[in-house]
Each structure stands twice: as structure tokens, then as C-alpha cells.
Scaffold this active site. Sequence first.
Site, PDB file in Angstrom:
ATOM      1  N   LYS A  52       5.286  44.700  50.037  1.00 21.35           N
ATOM      2  CA  LYS A  52       6.251  45.717  50.466  1.00 21.35           C
ATOM      3  C   LYS A  52       7.518  45.637  49.624  1.00 21.35           C
ATOM      4  O   LYS A  52       8.042  46.647  49.145  1.00 21.35           O
ATOM      5  CB  LYS A  52       6.581  45.536  51.959  1.00 21.35           C
ATOM      6  CG  LYS A  52       5.424  45.992  52.852  1.00 21.35           C
ATOM      7  CD  LYS A  52       5.493  45.479  54.283  1.00 21.35           C
ATOM      8  CE  LYS A  52       4.191  45.852  54.978  1.00 21.35           C
ATOM      9  NZ  LYS A  52       4.016  45.283  56.310  1.00 21.35           N
ATOM     10  N   GLN A  96       7.176  42.361  60.726  1.00 20.61           N
ATOM     11  CA  GLN A  96       5.759  42.148  60.426  1.00 20.61           C
ATOM     12  C   GLN A  96       5.041  41.574  61.649  1.00 20.61           C
ATOM     13  O   GLN A  96       5.497  40.613  62.259  1.00 20.61           O
ATOM     14  CB  GLN A  96       5.637  41.192  59.221  1.00 20.61           C
ATOM     15  CG  GLN A  96       4.217  41.010  58.716  1.00 20.61           C
ATOM     16  CD  GLN A  96       3.605  42.273  58.119  1.00 20.61           C
ATOM     17  OE1 GLN A  96       4.301  43.122  57.587  1.00 20.61           O
ATOM     18  NE2 GLN A  96       2.293  42.403  58.237  1.00 20.61           N
ATOM     19  N   ASP A 119       7.741  51.995  61.033  1.00 22.67           N
ATOM     20  CA  ASP A 119       6.354  51.688  61.419  1.00 22.67           C
ATOM     21  C   ASP A 119       5.840  52.697  62.450  1.00 22.67           C
ATOM     22  O   ASP A 119       4.631  52.825  62.646  1.00 22.67           O
ATOM     23  CB  ASP A 119       6.305  50.298  62.086  1.00 22.67           C
ATOM     24  CG  ASP A 119       5.729  49.226  61.180  1.00 22.67           C
ATOM     25  OD1 ASP A 119       4.910  49.557  60.317  1.00 22.67           O
ATOM     26  OD2 ASP A 119       6.111  48.050  61.371  1.00 22.67           O
TER      27      ASP A 119
HETATM   28  N1  GUN Z   1       0.597  43.963  60.662  1.00 22.35           N
HETATM   29  C1  GUN Z   1      -0.546  44.571  60.260  1.00 22.35           C
HETATM   30  N2  GUN Z   1      -0.328  45.869  59.985  1.00 22.35           N
HETATM   31  C2  GUN Z   1       0.987  46.091  60.195  1.00 22.35           C
HETATM   32  C3  GUN Z   1       1.803  47.246  60.071  1.00 22.35           C
HETATM   33  O1  GUN Z   1       1.372  48.356  59.716  1.00 22.35           O
HETATM   34  N3  GUN Z   1       3.124  47.063  60.385  1.00 22.35           N
HETATM   35  C4  GUN Z   1       3.613  45.864  60.801  1.00 22.35           C
HETATM   36  N4  GUN Z   1       4.902  45.799  61.091  1.00 22.35           N
HETATM   37  N5  GUN Z   1       2.883  44.787  60.934  1.00 22.35           N
HETATM   38  C5  GUN Z   1       1.566  44.895  60.613  1.00 22.35           C
END
Ligand code: GUN
Length: 290
Positions: A52, A96, A119
Site C-alpha cells: 500500500k 489493517q 475501506d
Molecule cells: N485485511 C484483508 N483485507 C483487508 C482490507 O481490504 N482492508 C483492511 N483494512 N484489512 C484487510
Amino acid sequence: MRRLGCKKIQEKIELELKAKTDSFVAKGNRAPSLAVILVGHDAASETYVNNKHAFCSRLGFLHFDYRFDEDVKEDEILSLISELNARDDVDGILVQLPLPSHIDEKRIIEAINPDKDVDGFSPVNVGRLCLGEDCFIPCTPKGILKILEYYDITTVSKKIVILGRSNIVGKPMAMLLMRKGLDATVTVCNTKTPDVKEYTADADIIIVATGKVGTLNSKMCRSDAVIIDVGVNRIKDATREKGFHLVGDADYLSFENTDCQITPVPGGVGLMTVSMLMENTFIAAERRGN
Ligand code: GUN
């Protein structure tokens, strides 16, 4: 079998977003910015978070990296979120997942300002999604729609089966596909579904998001089905430098001599998820303006 690779889609989105970002900044706006919070040292989560940040750098986004040890107190994360909510130089906030079990995931997600919830996990955005209103659409389901669009696969009047009912993929995916314009007939299976094949055998499109290797194989599907594989599973492999290789939830090789279309792992849905996070962050920045 047709391989629905996503590298080209990612490159196209990246080029478009870079051009949009350059023009946004040239107009005197501050570059879009994303704050990412990671708790603990799970290797897969660390890789996702690093990806990211790398993507933000390539686009010219500002990005802030917050990392905590596994035993961090929930209150410490909550006060950081409160600070990030108030900061003018932060457009998007991402925590996350998964979080360690002593931290209440629901409380953390609810603390994020819905206008910075790139998200799309906060109750406000989930509610808006269900109602078909403008909102931040969760990145993986949004990315899956991009894949279908790129490969000219329509969802209208199609029977779509989703395996897995998670808040991150299964539920928002179902909500999106039911929307006017996408018009699919959606079935969501879960771990208690007695006979998954009863549903998959008749489906035009199957979205597999169970997190379990071998959830789907060609014997469970029509010979012309479209398979979208969301799984990312690490398989120990001493022949690889990293000591593992990645496979999806579907048994990819079993589809080889069929007319199915299937997304690969790696090189599939995962590339789209991070691209959509960037798109959502850009949207958050555009809404903020200046
Ligand atoms: N863990 C796995 N996929 C995601 C996601 O799309 N966003 C976040 N914040 N955590 C994740």
C-alpha cells in the site's frame, strides 16, 4: 480455460490515477494522503501494508505509517484514530485487519470518521452501500467489479454464487451485485451450507472468498463458469526464496481443460484490492478539495 489476469488492469488504473493525481496537485490541491495502521507482525499483513505504501509513493500520494506491537492497548489505537480523524492532512485512514483478539475490531472501525473510511467498513458506509447510496465501496468487491467490466462479463440477470460471508468481501459483494444496474441474482453460501455444489453447479459466476485451499474445483462448476478467486493462501515451498508460494481458494489446475474463465493467484484479485484503495483515497481527497 481463460486466465483473467489483472496485471494489465492494475497498470491501466495506476496510469489513470497518476494522471488524475498530477492534475489535482497542479491545480493547487495538496496530494491525496493515506494513514495506515498495522498492529503486530503478521508477515502477510506486513506485505500488504508495504504494498500500500509503495503504491502511494508511485502515485505521489502522501502516506503515514503507524505500526504497533501485538500487545498495544486498544485505547492507544483509538486515540491515534481520533487524532487522524481531526487532521487536515489525512484523507484516508486504514486499519489493517485482522487485529489481535484483545482489540475490539468493531470499536476500532466505528471510531474512523466515515468520510475518511477508505475501506468502506464503517457502519455508515455499510448502511449506505446496502441502501444503494454514494459511499466508499470496500476495495476487494469494487476491484472484482472492475475485473468483470474489463473482461466484458456482464452481471445482469446472471446467477452469481458467493462462497464466504465475510464483512470484507462476501457481504459487500452481495450488496453491490444486487444493485440496480448490476442486477444479479445472488446466493451467498457459508460454512454451514450443507451442499455447496448444489448452488455452484448452476452458477454463471462464482466468487470464492473462504480463505480455504481447495474450496472450489471444476467438478463443482458449469463448464463455462466464471470463477473469481479472492483467496491468498501461503503454501510452504522450500524451492522458493521466500519459503512459500501462493494459491487461491479454488483448485486452479482443475479448470485447465474446461471453458471456464478464472482469475489467477497471484496476479488476480489482490492486485485490484490495493488499486481500489488508491482510488478510494483519491475520492476522499477530491471530496475534501484544496
Ligand atoms: N485485511 C484483508 N483485507 C483487508 C482490507 O481490504 N482492508 C483492511 N483494512 N484489512 C484487510
